[in-house]
Design a protein around this motif. Structure first.
Motif, PDB file in Angstrom:
ATOM      1  N   GLY A 182     -34.764 -13.220 -37.907  1.00  0.00           N
ATOM      2  CA  GLY A 182     -34.431 -14.019 -36.733  1.00  0.00           C
ATOM      3  C   GLY A 182     -33.169 -14.838 -36.866  1.00  0.00           C
ATOM      4  N   ILE A 183     -32.227 -14.378 -37.677  1.00  0.00           N
ATOM      5  CA  ILE A 183     -30.987 -15.104 -37.962  1.00  0.00           C
ATOM      6  C   ILE A 183     -29.802 -14.247 -37.514  1.00  0.00           C
ATOM      7  CG2 ILE A 183     -29.554 -16.089 -39.816  1.00  0.00           C
ATOM      8  CD1 ILE A 183     -32.232 -16.185 -41.487  1.00  0.00           C
ATOM      9  N   PHE A 184     -28.766 -14.879 -36.986  1.00  0.00           N
ATOM     10  CA  PHE A 184     -27.572 -14.128 -36.601  1.00  0.00           C
ATOM     11  C   PHE A 184     -26.322 -14.961 -36.904  1.00  0.00           C
ATOM     12  CE2 PHE A 184     -29.015 -16.456 -32.851  1.00  0.00           C
ATOM     13  CZ  PHE A 184     -27.860 -17.086 -32.410  1.00  0.00           C
ATOM     14  N   PRO A 185     -25.172 -14.289 -37.121  1.00  0.00           N
ATOM     15  CA  PRO A 185     -23.918 -15.008 -37.361  1.00  0.00           C
ATOM     16  C   PRO A 185     -23.215 -15.321 -36.046  1.00  0.00           C
ATOM     17  CG  PRO A 185     -23.555 -12.670 -37.696  1.00  0.00           C
ATOM     18  CD  PRO A 185     -25.011 -12.832 -37.321  1.00  0.00           C
ATOM     19  N   TRP A 186     -22.590 -16.490 -36.009  1.00  0.00           N
ATOM     20  CA  TRP A 186     -21.836 -16.893 -34.808  1.00  0.00           C
ATOM     21  C   TRP A 186     -20.843 -17.972 -35.236  1.00  0.00           C
ATOM     22  CZ3 TRP A 186     -23.647 -20.814 -30.656  1.00  0.00           C
ATOM     23  CH2 TRP A 186     -22.787 -20.778 -29.551  1.00  0.00           C
ATOM     24  N   PHE A 187     -19.567 -17.658 -35.174  1.00  0.00           N
ATOM     25  CA  PHE A 187     -18.543 -18.602 -35.617  1.00  0.00           C
ATOM     26  C   PHE A 187     -17.220 -18.219 -34.972  1.00  0.00           C
ATOM     27  CE2 PHE A 187     -18.768 -15.060 -38.487  1.00  0.00           C
ATOM     28  CZ  PHE A 187     -17.468 -14.747 -38.819  1.00  0.00           C
ATOM     29  N   SER A 188     -16.291 -19.117 -35.002  1.00  0.00           N
ATOM     30  CA  SER A 188     -14.990 -18.910 -34.375  1.00  0.00           C
ATOM     31  C   SER A 188     -13.897 -18.758 -35.424  1.00  0.00           C
ATOM     32  CB  SER A 188     -14.658 -20.091 -33.448  1.00  0.00           C
ATOM     33  OG  SER A 188     -15.623 -20.210 -32.427  1.00  0.00           O
TER      34      SER A 188
END
Length: 249
Positions: A52-58
């Motif tokens: 239930g984990i995902f990557p999200w970054f700028s």
């Protein structure tokens, strides 16, 4: 008012993820943030999604890992086909120049998603190393594209991650009106055909809510993943017969 969160764990490549219960909570400036660092290898991404984990970054940020609570989820039986979209779909299905394809243009889809501006966001979170990572995930058979084609041109689409029957929507784009909604409707029909019960939408937006998605407690979502990922993966191919799941209702 936000409070000071606990120190954010830093991951080295190959490190195990912390328990999702340790995410920053709603009283912080980044609720759902779990950890930073690590890597975007196929193995790491599969382990992340399975938990239930995902990557999200700028751009300019380290890899950031998230597991929000609650989770925005589209239960496919609740997919909302508004009258206007039903008319659009009926015209699309009847037009021999229009078709849905899976996995024939993944690179084009993710590149188009990366190049699509989002309301209220100055840039994109689909930075080049994310494109590369999900392309590798696609090559490994765990990431897929749904493509809306009109007159031989890619008009819109979306990409998603799948582990067995656990489906995680990522991003969509449109070069023509409603093309991404058509792709999502096709994915919902495919899921109904193959008894896949839900599509993860990650975070709450008014657009997703208008299509029938709703918030789900993270614990319930994780239990869903636990069972769904153990189911045999379907053959990701779309048949026009699948439209009957929503157009004949």
């Amino acid at each position: 008012m936000s409070h000071s969160p606990s120190a954010l764990p830093w991951l080295e490549p190959g490190d195990a993820f912390p328990a999702v219960e340790s995410t920053w909570d709603g009283q912080t400036d980044a609720p759902g943030l779990l950890a930073a660092g690590g890597d975007l290898s196929v193995d790491t991404l599969c382990k992340a999604y399975a938990n239930g984990i995902f990557p999200w970054f700028s751009k300019g940020q380290p890899i950031l890992w998230w597991s929000p609570d609650p989770r925005m989820v589209l239960t496919v039986a609740n997919f909302r086909l508004r009258r206007s979209l039903r008319k659009v779909l009926a015209r699309f299905v009847a037009d021999v120049r229009c078709e849905i394809r899976f996995d024939t243009a993944f690179a084009q889809v993710i590149s188009a998603c990366a190049g699509t501006s989002r309301h209220g966001q100055p840039g994109t979170w689909i930075v080049p190393n994310m494109v590369q990572a999900y392309t590798h995930l696609h090559e490994a058979g765990h990431a897929h594209s749904v493509e809306t084609w009109v007159n031989g041109q890619l008009a819109g689409g979306l990409y998603f991650v799948a582990l067995g029957h656990a489906v995680f929507g990522e991003s969509m784009f449109s070069h023509a009106n409603d093309a991404s909604k058509i792709a999502l409707a096709a994915l919902a029909c495919f899921c109904l055909e193959h008894r896949i019960s839900a599509i993860d939408c990650q975070q709450n937006t008014a657009h997703l809510a208008s299509l029938g998605a709703a918030e789900m407690p993270r614990g319930v979502f994780l239990e869903h993943i636990r069972h769904a990922k153990e189911q045999p993966a379907p053959l990701w191919h779309f048949s026009p017969l699948y439209w009957n799941h929503i157009l004949s209702a």
